[in-house]
Design an enzyme around this catalytic site. Sequence first.
Site, PDB file in Angstrom:
ATOM      1  N   ARG A   1       1.049  46.867  15.273  1.00  0.00           N
ATOM      2  CA  ARG A   1       0.325  45.720  15.853  1.00  0.00           C
ATOM      3  C   ARG A   1      -0.352  46.141  17.149  1.00  0.00           C
ATOM      4  NH1 ARG A   1       5.149  43.010  14.003  1.00  0.00           N
ATOM      5  NH2 ARG A   1       6.086  43.039  16.083  1.00  0.00           N
TER       6      ARG A   1
ATOM      7  N   LYS B   1      -4.543  28.534  24.580  1.00  0.00           N
ATOM      8  CA  LYS B   1      -4.929  27.860  23.338  1.00  0.00           C
ATOM      9  C   LYS B   1      -3.743  27.114  22.746  1.00  0.00           C
ATOM     10  CE  LYS B   1      -4.979  29.200  18.890  1.00  0.00           C
ATOM     11  NZ  LYS B   1      -5.271  29.965  17.663  1.00  0.00           N
TER      12      LYS B   1
ATOM     13  N   GLU C   1      -7.718  22.747  20.508  1.00  0.00           N
ATOM     14  CA  GLU C   1      -8.088  23.072  19.127  1.00  0.00           C
ATOM     15  C   GLU C   1      -7.482  22.088  18.123  1.00  0.00           C
ATOM     16  OE1 GLU C   1      -6.882  26.961  17.675  1.00  0.00           O
ATOM     17  OE2 GLU C   1      -8.009  26.710  15.826  1.00  0.00           O
TER      18      GLU C   1
ATOM     19  N   LYS D   1     -12.267  23.672  20.680  1.00  0.00           N
ATOM     20  CA  LYS D   1     -12.335  24.608  19.544  1.00  0.00           C
ATOM     21  C   LYS D   1     -12.150  23.798  18.263  1.00  0.00           C
ATOM     22  CE  LYS D   1     -10.206  28.761  17.605  1.00  0.00           C
ATOM     23  NZ  LYS D   1      -9.779  30.125  17.929  1.00  0.00           N
TER      24      LYS D   1
HETATM   25  P1  13P Z   1      -9.823  31.633  12.343  1.00  0.00           P
HETATM   26  O1  13P Z   1     -11.184  31.899  12.914  1.00  0.00           O
HETATM   27  O2  13P Z   1      -9.304  32.715  11.457  1.00  0.00           O
HETATM   28  O3  13P Z   1      -9.727  30.256  11.752  1.00  0.00           O
HETATM   29  O4  13P Z   1      -8.817  31.667  13.573  1.00  0.00           O
HETATM   30  C1  13P Z   1      -9.151  31.042  14.741  1.00  0.00           C
HETATM   31  C2  13P Z   1      -7.948  30.520  15.405  1.00  0.00           C
HETATM   32  O5  13P Z   1      -7.672  30.839  16.532  1.00  0.00           O
HETATM   33  C3  13P Z   1      -7.092  29.602  14.655  1.00  0.00           C
HETATM   34  O6  13P Z   1      -6.162  29.011  15.519  1.00  0.00           O
END
Ligand code: 13P
Length: 342
Positions: A46, A137, A178, A220
Amino acid sequence: MNLADLNKVARAMVAPGKGILAADESSGTIKKRFDAIKVDSTEDNRRDYRELLFRAKDAMANHISGVILYDETIWQKAKDGTPLVKLIEQSGAIPGIKVDEGTKPLPGCPGELITAGLDGLPTRLPKYYEQGARFAKWRAVIDIGQGIPSYAAIHTNAHALARYAALCQAASIVPIVEPEVLMDGDHDIERCYEVTEFMLKETFQELYVQRVALEGMILKPNMAIAGKKCPKQAGVQEVAEKTVKLLKACVPAAVPGIAFLSGGQSDEDATAHLDAMNRIGGLPWHLTFSYGRALQAAPQKAWAGKAENVAAAQAAFAHRARMNGLASKGEWKADLEAKKAA
Ligand code: 13P
């Protein structure tokens, strides 16, 4: 909290030509991605994989404004001992951190989820700040299906997003809010529009009630798009027009920027949709990308866990970052993809 500082970071995250690399896959998710390329998900693998991304100089310096990290990564060091956070800072990008702790079943709401991680967040945030994180996030997940989402799921998830955002701002960290409406089902674009509108309205109501400063956050969202299993897929222009209409109806102009998730769209669709939206123009916020899969699928495939493939993986990442950087300005062209393939 100093709102001018939060606003400065938020604006840098959505600077024209740049967007966010979502490299914050949880241990479970990165294992799934590594399984697909037949790589063992060890701590070293990773680290090696993420190190190759952060050392991709051209992509990072020119097209990546910020990187969302997972808890493991923010404390990790590159092979030569340099903290991975330092590699990101040296490239000119801003380190960020995923602070939610994934989803749990929402009691009383079969099939629906609530995001966990508020307990302990006020003590975790200053440690992340000290480690270099300037934004965070939190992902809420709303699924569309028979009889769902319920108002209970919409409301509790919007409430948690606002709780998280307020705590971040109190800790001088810009929250990426998000609320993801999944594109996994067979619903059409109209249903996605309707559910996303409901979720965004509720989210901004909660952000208001909980006194989150909109100038110091980034949204987001998902795009307005048909479910993957829907037989009637919308075209690029329709996705762009409906998404812009939806955002105009729900997102106050005080929000500095909107950085989309890719959500399972193909790499090129994710780029084409962002580009078409920016070509519409005249928008109050910057529109850019915060892609996970749509930025990383190509480099993961090229890398396949082999040291001799690092340069090819970095080239694949640089290409997607450049394409999306152009899309963030409405300057992408499909034939730029073909040139790379040739
Ligand atoms: P994806 O663009 O693969 O949807 O991932 C973005 C993300 O941070 C999801 O929480």
